[in-house]
Design an enzyme around this catalytic site. Sequence first.
Site, PDB file in Angstrom:
ATOM      1  N   LYS A 187      -6.184   1.366  -6.773  1.00 30.15           N
ATOM      2  CA  LYS A 187      -6.636   2.220  -7.508  1.00 30.15           C
ATOM      3  C   LYS A 187      -5.563   2.443  -8.741  1.00 30.15           C
ATOM      4  O   LYS A 187      -5.998   2.664  -9.759  1.00 30.15           O
ATOM      5  CB  LYS A 187      -7.236   3.649  -7.023  1.00 30.15           C
ATOM      6  CG  LYS A 187      -5.971   4.548  -6.427  1.00 30.15           C
ATOM      7  CD  LYS A 187      -7.198   5.408  -5.519  1.00 30.15           C
ATOM      8  CE  LYS A 187      -6.020   5.946  -4.550  1.00 30.15           C
ATOM      9  NZ  LYS A 187      -6.519   6.743  -3.384  1.00 30.15           N
ATOM     10  N   LYS A 246       8.696   8.152  -4.396  1.00 32.34           N
ATOM     11  CA  LYS A 246       7.677   8.841  -5.395  1.00 32.34           C
ATOM     12  C   LYS A 246       8.781   9.688  -6.295  1.00 32.34           C
ATOM     13  O   LYS A 246       8.095   9.867  -7.378  1.00 32.34           O
ATOM     14  CB  LYS A 246       6.815   9.904  -4.579  1.00 32.34           C
ATOM     15  CG  LYS A 246       5.583   9.074  -3.690  1.00 32.34           C
ATOM     16  CD  LYS A 246       4.696  10.018  -3.446  1.00 32.34           C
ATOM     17  CE  LYS A 246       3.299   9.342  -2.549  1.00 32.34           C
ATOM     18  NZ  LYS A 246       2.395  10.034  -2.089  1.00 32.34           N
ATOM     19  N   LYS A 301      -2.055  -6.129  -3.440  1.00 31.34           N
ATOM     20  CA  LYS A 301      -3.405  -5.663  -2.820  1.00 31.34           C
ATOM     21  C   LYS A 301      -4.174  -4.898  -3.784  1.00 31.34           C
ATOM     22  O   LYS A 301      -3.759  -4.274  -4.683  1.00 31.34           O
ATOM     23  CB  LYS A 301      -2.530  -4.332  -2.008  1.00 31.34           C
ATOM     24  CG  LYS A 301      -2.607  -4.724  -0.568  1.00 31.34           C
ATOM     25  CD  LYS A 301      -1.789  -3.872   0.575  1.00 31.34           C
ATOM     26  CE  LYS A 301      -2.420  -2.215   0.198  1.00 31.34           C
ATOM     27  NZ  LYS A 301      -2.201  -1.697   1.562  1.00 31.34           N
TER      28      LYS A 301
HETATM   29  P1  AMP Z   1      -4.434   4.380   0.084  1.00 28.18           P
HETATM   30  O1  AMP Z   1      -5.658   5.076  -0.704  1.00 28.18           O
HETATM   31  O2  AMP Z   1      -3.947   3.524  -0.608  1.00 28.18           O
HETATM   32  O3  AMP Z   1      -3.563   5.309   0.926  1.00 28.18           O
HETATM   33  O4  AMP Z   1      -4.974   3.659   1.325  1.00 28.18           O
HETATM   34  C1  AMP Z   1      -6.085   4.195   2.456  1.00 28.18           C
HETATM   35  C2  AMP Z   1      -6.252   3.351   3.482  1.00 28.18           C
HETATM   36  O5  AMP Z   1      -6.956   2.196   3.042  1.00 28.18           O
HETATM   37  C3  AMP Z   1      -4.862   2.813   3.892  1.00 28.18           C
HETATM   38  O6  AMP Z   1      -5.114   3.058   5.451  1.00 28.18           O
HETATM   39  C4  AMP Z   1      -4.668   1.463   3.507  1.00 28.18           C
HETATM   40  O7  AMP Z   1      -4.508   0.725   4.658  1.00 28.18           O
HETATM   41  C5  AMP Z   1      -6.122   1.081   3.281  1.00 28.18           C
HETATM   42  N1  AMP Z   1      -6.033  -0.020   2.083  1.00 28.18           N
HETATM   43  C6  AMP Z   1      -5.607   0.611   0.908  1.00 28.18           C
HETATM   44  N2  AMP Z   1      -5.742  -0.711   0.185  1.00 28.18           N
HETATM   45  C7  AMP Z   1      -5.986  -1.721   0.679  1.00 28.18           C
HETATM   46  C8  AMP Z   1      -6.383  -3.071   0.753  1.00 28.18           C
HETATM   47  N3  AMP Z   1      -6.351  -3.409  -0.729  1.00 28.18           N
HETATM   48  N4  AMP Z   1      -6.916  -3.676   1.677  1.00 28.18           N
HETATM   49  C9  AMP Z   1      -6.975  -3.360   2.798  1.00 28.18           C
HETATM   50  N5  AMP Z   1      -6.847  -1.895   3.135  1.00 28.18           N
HETATM   51  C10 AMP Z   1      -6.430  -1.108   2.045  1.00 28.18           C
END
Ligand code: AMP
Length: 328
Positions: free
Chosen positions: A197, A111, A194
Amino acid sequence: MTRVLSCIQPTGAVHLGNLLGALRNWVDGQHDKDVFHGIVDLHALTVTTEPDVVGPATTELAAILFAIGLDPEVATVFVQSHVPEHSQLGWIMECTVSFGELSRMTQFKDKSARREADFVSAGLFTYPALQAADIVLYDANEVPVGDDQRQHIEITRDIAIRFNNRFGDTLVVPEAVTPKAGARVMDLQDPTSKMSKSGETDAGCVFLLDPPEVIDKKFRRAVTDSENEVRYDTVAKPGVSNLLDILSASSGTDRDTLAGQYSQYGPLKADTAAAVIELLQPVQARHQELMADPGELARLLAVGADRARSVASATLERVHRAIGLLPR
Ligand code: AMP
Ligand code: TRP
């Protein structure tokens, strides 16, 4: 009963990957264990430089968590800054972790490197100490996390063990657990990445609050391949496989059965869009209700904060006593 803690940062809109990959498991698991779910707004401050961003994002995320089915009677859903013990114990955790240990955190290295031209806050560096406080405050036995967070749970364990060695057995040493496998949702425009956002464009990312026509359009424009065969094969056919995974996760039918039902991409895309719209419809309706009733949302969060605080204040008290701080 096993105590489980999961936390999510209120940064940006929640998408279908978050729901199918993680949040749905929160709802399914709420009756099996004693679950605490924190909306960690103080963590979001590590990268916040403008007013009135974190608050609205917190409100929206809270409304989504209740809308997807977390039951405030069963699950403790709270906002981190409503429980001041997080900051208070965070400082003590900072004094229990070393500069060297924090320097080895790969998330900090990534980061801070990505923000090279930006402001790198000290909070970004000490963040794992606050995360450790989040966890040990609730005597959490289990913390379900993805691979990217394992190192932060390891350092939490090291901090808790060190604290116990210094001051006597006080903190529960938590364990990282692998969440029940949810779907891994890929970007509709780039199905080898993946869904996220922070993807290239919004076209590949379905947000939970996207209106039905937007969802439909995103699926109809989903990238597939130049063949004409519906088959599950994530290497050769990542786009089609992603649609099958999403349709399966949304409809409950297994992906191989689904693959046999389609011979063309058009109907697969249309049906996947329809299934996602149907899945999200009640969530969006409940979300809208809650957003229209700020008093009710505040009441639900107060219930969570009170329950969280009663556990957190007892832990902080125990910590102060173990250290031998002068009682007031
Ligand atoms: P993040 O907002 O990226 O920190 O993700 C929050 C949660 O959502 C985490 O537990 C990730 O494992 C899950 N997550 C985020 N993106 C994906 C995705 N494209 N597919 C499956 N799980 C996701
Ligand atoms: N650091 C986690 C993330 O970026 C969020 C988080 C903060 C967390 N405190 C936590 C996760 C405690 C689990 C337990 O996703």
